[in-house]
Design an enzyme around this catalytic site. Structure first.
Site, short mmCIF file in Angstrom:
data_model
loop_
_atom_site.label_atom_id
_atom_site.label_comp_id
_atom_site.label_asym_id
_atom_site.label_seq_id
_atom_site.Cartn_x
_atom_site.Cartn_y
_atom_site.Cartn_z
CD GLN A 1 -37.97 0.03 13.50
OE1 GLN A 1 -37.09 -0.46 14.17
NE2 GLN A 1 -37.72 0.54 12.31
NE ARG B 1 -30.60 7.64 11.44
CZ ARG B 1 -30.57 8.65 12.27
NH1 ARG B 1 -29.94 8.54 13.41
NH2 ARG B 1 -31.19 9.78 12.00
CB CYS B 2 -28.87 1.35 6.29
SG CYS B 2 -28.73 -0.43 6.22
CD GLU C 1 -32.69 4.21 6.31
OE1 GLU C 1 -33.62 3.55 6.76
OE2 GLU C 1 -32.19 4.01 5.20
#
Ligand code: CDP
Length: 795
Positions: free
Chosen positions: A223, A370-371, A741
């Site tokens: 990523q 996802r945060c 998110e």
């Protein structure tokens, strides 16, 4: 009359343009790392430790070397001779690449085999004999902190115990004073369990070292390609300009593909040694037991309350289980990520947070699944604590929140832990949600149902999340400041290419970045191609995680488009034979202020940049912008769930769920909805079914999709989404805030609050996630909390 192009028709801001990337994905034409085949490519497999904690007495690789088709067997000893047995992590720790002295978690990398095909490599891994001396495993922070606990990181000097850090933020003395004034103190203790992002595509890499050019090309599932390039340059001591990281299509990342994994390093070394491309593709169990775990924090706290419902102060403590290596990425100032963003939406005068991180015999954990760096844990605790406090006060859940929210005219607002929030309409979002769920009516139905022995519950959760790290003054990873960039090249025919340092993993950047260009320049989105993920072509960026793409890279796209527009204005003045000051802009076109019919399109300006530029002007129409955001963006959301719990079995069903998300200006409303749907699905999974834990012997329970459940469309409830509240971000060039998110961050507490609400009257204050039927049944039947649930036994 205006001759501006129609923004929605050209796919600009606010257009629900279909995702351009889906054309290739739904045709099976994506190009994932495992799709890439290079001439002469070899395959690597990893031998993993079956034990969670053991000394390595010896490793015998002789049988593996003899298997035909084996080219190389790598062990920790061989890595050590090249100073590569350990690598630095993104959190200033070290991590074993291949174990030398001890193994420290089940699934740890012990050896690698490189062979003609993956099957030979796997067989050869099984032929390696490792003599282990088992040591007692530690599977939770309390064991890690106990007197006489075995020392996990005995490789480190000055590491007398299993504590990684003790960190605090806030005002301890002020918080004590506020608690002394309280009419009531409400307390809560819970465990946010370990979870795994489990992207459909596992991690992998293909390293291709070319001795003739000295160039190393690595295709990999990352990523953050530029950070990886820097890490490879530092760890492998290769010159950075000779390293090219290419991140092809990625089948989901969710934070799992941010860390640097041993498999990447081994494939690179193997390619350098063998001078052939080496491919490593992890299998599902390998991914589930060894890479990027998230959460696993024990949280406790208390809230000082006035009897009219005003929150006076909050105290929080967290013990975070990081596993054997502290390897997740987070801004270096903040040891427990942005956990201290808790309670940002509430007007609380003072707060204090202490955080302790410990080593355990588990795979490294703590990635921002996802945060935004631990925000999920923060918001979960916040909304569970708020519910507990309202219940203790005997106040209505919604009224208690509304009373304590930061008000619309209180911005900019300094949160109790020192963040500066800048915009939001919290009460309005709550009202929209309450109306949509039919709050008052549901409360009546709940009473009525209860009198007939049926347990209905309603859970509210709100969240505001700091998205878009930097600014660079406060945010860095390993000292590298957090900002992002975009490069825009407009070709002579008015078509364009935009490149950013971010990397989409399914979020739709290829669609939405083009929409920003369309909004700024009036070039139709379909005339703009977006490219990311190749460090040789993309400008520098810190990557995509923490929903930072739109707040930072997306802002850079807008800014670079504005630079292009500024140059195009000069070209327009030249073409129109007027001075620049006499030229005005409307979408897609410059015109003479005094004669609006006389104008030139952006495409005509582009042609002039290559064929008819004024004397002294540098030809071409391209530029780069680096964007250092002045602040984080602060989206807000309200999630409300209604459930029914079956008292006989503990099974609970979602009756209804509404989501009200305010992420500022929506670039692509359809993509935003998709992001929210995905996030809510993950939230539901975490609350309801996902259980990846470790038994008392340190075995990972949940290392396959029979045990670690991903919800399909069949299990997932329906969600009703609301988009009527829009509070533009005051500092983002197009007013957007992050969204990726939010629902995964704020959603879990809504489900848990709903189930706890259904159990009201029983005295049950908490059931830890996942709310498996047996846990709910036990809580209900024995009227006790299920908090800090111990690991399950192997049997
Ligand atoms: O960093 P990441 O891409 O995961 O998250 P994001 O910046 O929140 O964006 C997720 C997707 O939603 C991207 O395609 C964004 O461009 C899109 N988005 C949008 O259309 N409008 C917003 N206000 C925020 C994001």
């Amino acid at each position: 009359m205006s001759q501006a192009v129609d923004e929605i028709k050209i796919g600009g801001l606010g257009a629900s343009r279909k995702r351009v990337e889906d054309d290739r994905f739904i045709r099976g034409k994506g190009n994932y790392t495992d799709d890439i085949v290079l001439p002469g490519m070899l395959h690597m497999e990893i031998l993993r430790s079956p034990l969670p904690h053991a000394r390595i007495r010896s490793i015998d690789t002789s049988r593996a070397w003899q298997i035909p088709g084996v080219h190389l067997v790598l062990t920790g000893e061989m890595m050590a001779s090249r100073n590569l047995a350990w690598m630095p992590t993104l959190s200033y720790d070290t991590q074993a690449v291949l174990a030398t002295d001890k193994v420290r978690f089940q699934g740890q990398e012990v050896a690698c085999v490189i062979a003609d095909d993956p099957y030979i490599a796997k067989d050869a891994c099984e032929a390696i004999e490792v003599d282990y001396e088992p040591l007692p495993p530690i599977v939770n922070p309390y064991q890690a902190l106990a007197e006489g606990a075995p020392l996990i990181r005995d490789d480190k000097e000055n590491q007398p115990d299993n504590v990684i850090y003790d960190w605090e933020v806030g005002d301890a003395a002020g918080t004590d004073r506020a608690f002394a004034q309280a009419d009531l103190v409400s307390k809560l203790e819970l465990h946010y369990p370990r979870s795994h992002p489990s992207p459909i595509e596992c991690c992998g890499s293909i390293a291709d070292f070319n001795r003739a050019t000295s160039k190393l090309t690595v295709y990999m599932t990352t990523q953050a390609p530029h950070i990886i390039r820097a890490a490879v340059a530092m760890v492998a001591e290769l010159p950075e300009h000779m390293i090219r990281i290419i991140s092809p299509d990625i089948g989901g990342g969710f934070g799992n593909k941010v860390p640097v994994y041993p498999g990447y390093v081994c494939s690179i070394l193997a390619s350098i040694l063998l001078e052939r491309p080496v491919k490593w593709i992890e299998d599902k169990s390998g991914n589930l037991i060894s890479t990027g775990f998230a959460r696993d924090v024990y949280l406790k706290g208390e809230m000082a309350l006035r009897k009219d419902g005003k929150i006076l102060a909050v105290r929080m403590h967290t013990d975070a289980d990081h596993g054997a290596f502290f390897s997740d990425a987070q801004p270096s100032k903040f040891k427990i990520g942005l956990m201290h963003s808790a309670f940002a939406a509430y007007d609380i005068p003072v707060a204090h947070l202490t955080a302790r991180g410990v080593y355990t015999n588990k795979a490294p954990g703590g990635v921002a699944y996802r945060c935004s760096f631990r925000v999920t844990e923060a918001m979960f605790f916040q909304e569970r604590m708020v519910q507990a406090a309202a219940s203790d006060l005997g106040m209505d859940q919604a009224a208690f929140r509304r009373m304590n929210f930061v008000r619309d005219d209180d911005f900019p607002h300094r949160t109790p832990f020192g963040f500066l929030t800048d915009s939001g309409q919290y009460a309005k979002c709550l009202d929209v949600g309450l109306r949509a769920i039919g709050y008052d009516d549901f409360r009546k139905r709940q009473e009525e149902a209860r009198s007939r022995g049926r347990l209905l519950g309603l859970g509210i959760s709100t969240m505001t999340e700091p998205l878009g790290a930097g600014n660079s003054r406060e945010y860095d990873i390993l000292g590298i400041k957090m900002f992002d960039s975009a490069e825009l090249k407009v070709h002579m025919t008015g078509k364009a290419i935009v490149r950013t340092g971010a990397r989409t993993q399914g979020q739709g950047h290829e669609t939405t970045w083009a929409q920003i260009v369309a909004h700024e320049l009036g070039i139709p989105a379909e005339d703009v191609v977006v490219e990311e993920g190749d460090t040789d072509t993309a400008p520098f960026g810190m990557g995509t995680y923490a929903s930072r793409s739109t707040p930072v890279a997306g802002a850079a796209v807008a800014m670079v488009a504005r630079k292009i527009r500024a140059k195009a204005r000069k070209l327009a003045a030249h073409l129109l034979e007027v001075s620049e000051e006499d030229v005005d802009w409307e979408l897609g076109r410059f015109y003479v202020r005094s004669a609006p019919d006389r104008g030139v399109t952006i495409q005509e300006c582009a042609m002039a940049a290559y064929s008819n530029m004024p004397d002294g002007m540098e030809p071409g129409l391209e530029n780069t912008a680096y964007y250092d955001p002045p602040n984080l963006t602060w989206p807000f959301a309200v999630y409300i769930v209604t459930v029914e719990v079956d008292p006989q079995t503990g099974v609970w069903d979602v009756l209804n769920m509404v989501a009200v998300d305010d992420c500022g200006v929506r670039i692509n409303p359809m993509i935003v909805e998709g992001q929210i749907m995905g996030g809510l699905t993950e939230a539901y999974a975490m609350a309801n079914m996902q259980f990846i834990t470790f038994d008392a012997d340190g075995n990972c329970v949940g290392s396959n999709y029979m045990d670690y459940l991903l919800p399909s469309a069949w299990e997932t409830p329906g969600f009703e989404l609301h988009s009527e509240v829009v509070t533009p971000c005051p500092h983002h060039p197009i007013g957007a805030k992050g969204i990726g998110e939010c629902a995964a961050v704020g959603g879990p507490a809504a489900f848990v609050n709903a189930v706890i609400d259904a159990l009201s009257g029983t005295g049950v204050r908490n059931v830890d996630m996942p709310l498996l039927p047996d846990r709910v049944w036990e809580a209900l039947t024995y009227r006790r909390d299920i908090s800090g649930a111990p690991p399950v036994r192997a049997d």
